[in-house]
Design a protein around this motif. Sequence first.
Motif, short mmCIF file in Angstrom:
data_model
loop_
_atom_site.label_atom_id
_atom_site.label_comp_id
_atom_site.label_asym_id
_atom_site.label_seq_id
_atom_site.Cartn_x
_atom_site.Cartn_y
_atom_site.Cartn_z
N LEU A 1 -4.14 0.55 -11.31
CA LEU A 1 -3.29 0.24 -10.17
C LEU A 1 -4.11 -0.18 -8.95
CD1 LEU A 1 -0.49 2.95 -10.47
CD2 LEU A 1 -0.35 0.51 -10.96
N VAL B 1 -4.59 -3.78 -9.31
CA VAL B 1 -3.35 -4.49 -9.01
C VAL B 1 -3.10 -4.55 -7.51
CG1 VAL B 1 -0.85 -4.45 -9.30
CG2 VAL B 1 -2.33 -3.90 -11.23
N GLU B 2 -3.33 -3.42 -6.85
CA GLU B 2 -3.07 -3.40 -5.40
C GLU B 2 -3.98 -4.39 -4.67
OE1 GLU B 2 -3.22 0.35 -3.25
OE2 GLU B 2 -3.04 -0.72 -1.36
N TYR C 1 -5.47 -6.97 -5.89
CA TYR C 1 -5.06 -8.32 -6.27
C TYR C 1 -3.86 -8.78 -5.44
CZ TYR C 1 -2.53 -11.82 -9.03
OH TYR C 1 -1.83 -12.92 -9.43
N LEU C 2 -2.85 -7.92 -5.34
CA LEU C 2 -1.64 -8.30 -4.60
C LEU C 2 -1.95 -8.52 -3.12
CD1 LEU C 2 1.53 -6.30 -5.65
CD2 LEU C 2 1.15 -8.75 -5.68
N ALA D 1 3.69 1.92 -1.40
CA ALA D 1 4.19 2.30 -2.73
C ALA D 1 3.16 3.16 -3.45
CB ALA D 1 4.50 1.05 -3.54
N MET D 2 1.87 2.76 -3.34
CA MET D 2 0.83 3.52 -4.03
C MET D 2 0.65 4.90 -3.40
SD MET D 2 -0.64 1.76 -6.46
CE MET D 2 -2.37 2.17 -6.47
N ASN E 1 0.82 -1.21 0.00
CA ASN E 1 0.00 0.00 0.00
C ASN E 1 0.85 1.26 0.00
OD1 ASN E 1 -2.60 1.45 0.54
ND2 ASN E 1 -1.43 2.03 2.35
N LEU F 1 -4.84 9.95 -15.76
CA LEU F 1 -4.63 9.67 -14.34
C LEU F 1 -5.69 8.72 -13.81
CD1 LEU F 1 -3.59 13.21 -13.06
CD2 LEU F 1 -2.22 11.15 -12.87
N VAL G 1 -4.89 5.17 -15.11
CA VAL G 1 -3.73 4.57 -14.44
C VAL G 1 -4.08 4.25 -12.98
CG1 VAL G 1 -1.39 5.03 -13.63
CG2 VAL G 1 -2.03 5.59 -15.97
N TYR G 2 -4.76 5.19 -12.33
CA TYR G 2 -5.14 4.95 -10.93
C TYR G 2 -6.08 3.76 -10.82
CZ TYR G 2 -3.17 9.31 -9.00
OH TYR G 2 -2.34 10.29 -8.56
#
Lengths: 490, 335
Positions: A453, A456-457, A459-460, A63-64, A61, A446, A449-450
Amino acid sequence: MDVLDVARWQFGITTVYHFLMVPLTIGLSLVVACMQTAWWRTGNRKYLAMTKFWGKLMLINFAMGVVTGIVQEFQFGMSWSEYSRFVGDVFGGPLAIEGLVAFFVESTFLGLWIFGWERLAKPVHLACIWAASLASTASAYFILSANSWMQHPVGIVFENGKPRLTSIWAVLTNNTALAAFPHTMAGSFAVAGAFLLGIAAWKLHKRADDDREVWFTSLRWGGWISVAAFAAVAITGDVQSKLMFQQQPMKMASAEALCHTEQPASFSVFAVGDVSRPDCENVKSITVPALLSFLANSDFDSKIKGVGELTTEYRAKYGTNYPVDPKLGELSGKPIDYTPLLPVTYWGFRFMIGFGVAAAGAAVLALWMTRRKRFPANPWYARLALLGIAAPFLANSTGWIFTEMGRQPFVVVPNPTGVDGVFMFTARAVSGGVSAAEMLTSLILLTLVYGGLAVVEVYLISRYVRGGIAGVMPAQKESTKDADVLAFAY
Amino acid sequence: MDLPVVWFCLIAFLWLGYLFLEGFDFGVGMLVGLLARDNDERRVLINTIGPVWDGNEVWMIVAVGATFAAFPNWYASLLSGSYLYVLAILLALIVRGVAFEYRGKVDSLRWRRWWDRAIAVGSWVPPFAWGVVLTATVTGLPLDRRGDLVGGPLELIRWDTLLGGVALVGFSLVHGAVFVALKSAGDIQRRARQFAATIIPVALAPVLGLVWVLASRSGRGVVFALAGMVIVAAALAMQRLWTGRPATAFALLGAVIAGTVAVMFGGAYPNVLPSTLDSAYSLTVWNAAASSYPLQVITWVAAFGAPAVLIYQGWTYWVFRKRIGTQHLPPVHVP
């Protein structure tokens, strides 16, 4: 849509998004620091496992939060250059200090913490996570004092049409900031608490029996953190709203969608229909008599001004029409609408409180049901706990949407007891040299991309949750010749 | 000395720190796609900067934040005037930062490929776009009386700004290769050194061109002297690299970028962002600055904060000073 609308949507989307990551980062990094401290003090492997697991989710989290934060610092200049010029003497200072004092510490010591396992001495390594998490707390303070200055300008004189800073101390100890900071911190811990609680409950439900101790302790930590955070949110929120009734009466009248002045003023729990109607009383359901007077002034008979009366006052003080200026586009010369969007403020305020109460109630229930190391067999318990993670996030978002939309049409709200002339309409703040097409390009890119992401966040995080403790504990080294192998590498 | 001048120098120093430190980060990111032969080598490259890239990026954040605090008019005109270019930088830095953190978190070829692409975008785009934007700020933009850009985003595309973009890309690429030669072990180290030695003339040529153009525009003796220093440092760096001395070459590349930043900002002084429409609209150290009290405040903060930053960032480099080779990588261990 014109430039102003696009710029506002962009600021709203990027900021609300950024503030999904921020409270989790702030709350969870401090909680992880406590977990590692517990490990250092007791040597109990359970706390090491907690540090590793929750630390990993915190980093995913983090990193985001970092990368979306850069956008924040840049977009004042990019999209709101007139604003930046107007407030430059005051607003840039806290941002620069935030970078110099907080971001450097945060990023450097977080790097040391991630890669420093087994390389740094244990107390030094522990100090690194404390440094990084306290620095992110400090950064919250600086940015909130900048924001609070926009809500309530202090420490300035008015010269050549602009505020000139005379006391940084006044800006950093602005009572608006002193109220907003603990409220925001409590909101961050509420997020961290629900996160711990929801995920740990889910793992217990999935019978991760090897690590039952780890999940159970995490769940209890999460529950207590949530309850304590809610108590702090409620107390600080009450202080803040009393202050707000004095500093931004229009915002608070809009929080209630109070169309007419009332004495004593009642508080409505919810409404059916359009709250921005001129006869707003008629759509409100379940009103608690005199409660609004109590929230504002701690008594049951004081008068609370409604939107109508305040509009008349604001017109007299801050003008009836926008100036005639081609840069203002459609608004040039038009009458100024001093009323925020009432459905947004009214419902934003209620959702904020509602989600907060829901999260706290769920935490109390969770603590009760898991007393004496029990765990309920009903699968709905874990499902609800997992779903409950969303509640404090939504409370944070709706709270910010309320407070930022509630100060419209101002970007810098006039201070009723401060220096005359220091206020700015949002319509005047937007960049002059940027076209709507450029602004729309950035809004679309933006957002895309947001959005990507975010997927992805999530999911991870769910992958690491499924992997559990085994997924984050370092593999045993095979032999002594591996002594050179790094403890962690990307 | 006057505080606006002090802050002009400090902001130049922050950009120098950023271009020096992120310069090699960007270069390493470019090499992930260019030099590494397999996943282990890519991991070695990424891990040479793993613990430090985020701290390095903060130099940019502070450079921009300090510009807001010390020269709000410069901050406002530059960032709104180079809107799409700054947007490109932001998007690239977003995907790069996330890529470093997320790439190793799932053990799948496809997953890593996507993040490798993100690292490539995030490492090539920002130095180029910053090169364009920083060259534009020292050479000027068509600004009106309010300080707003006239004519739209294509006004930033000129041969000198493009040269600035290519210069920062070239510098970052060779700087990163030398950094890898110093920080890695094994075959990748040897190839990084060879690569650096091969490309250094091509990579530094646009830097020298930019420096020369800016020096001759400013026409000041001291700026010419700085430009001369850049040329000498570049020649020495080349020679050191060719004789197998990457450590001194790395230091000399530091002198190259220091000189380049000095030529850029020193050549523009007292302008911070000249207007190409009318010099009366130009932003200078004087008319773009905040008033003296906020400058005093941030000067005090910087006086204590900046040395501390240098100390603990220096310590980080000391902690992670060991070379990294494929044999040092822990096995991929993810859920």
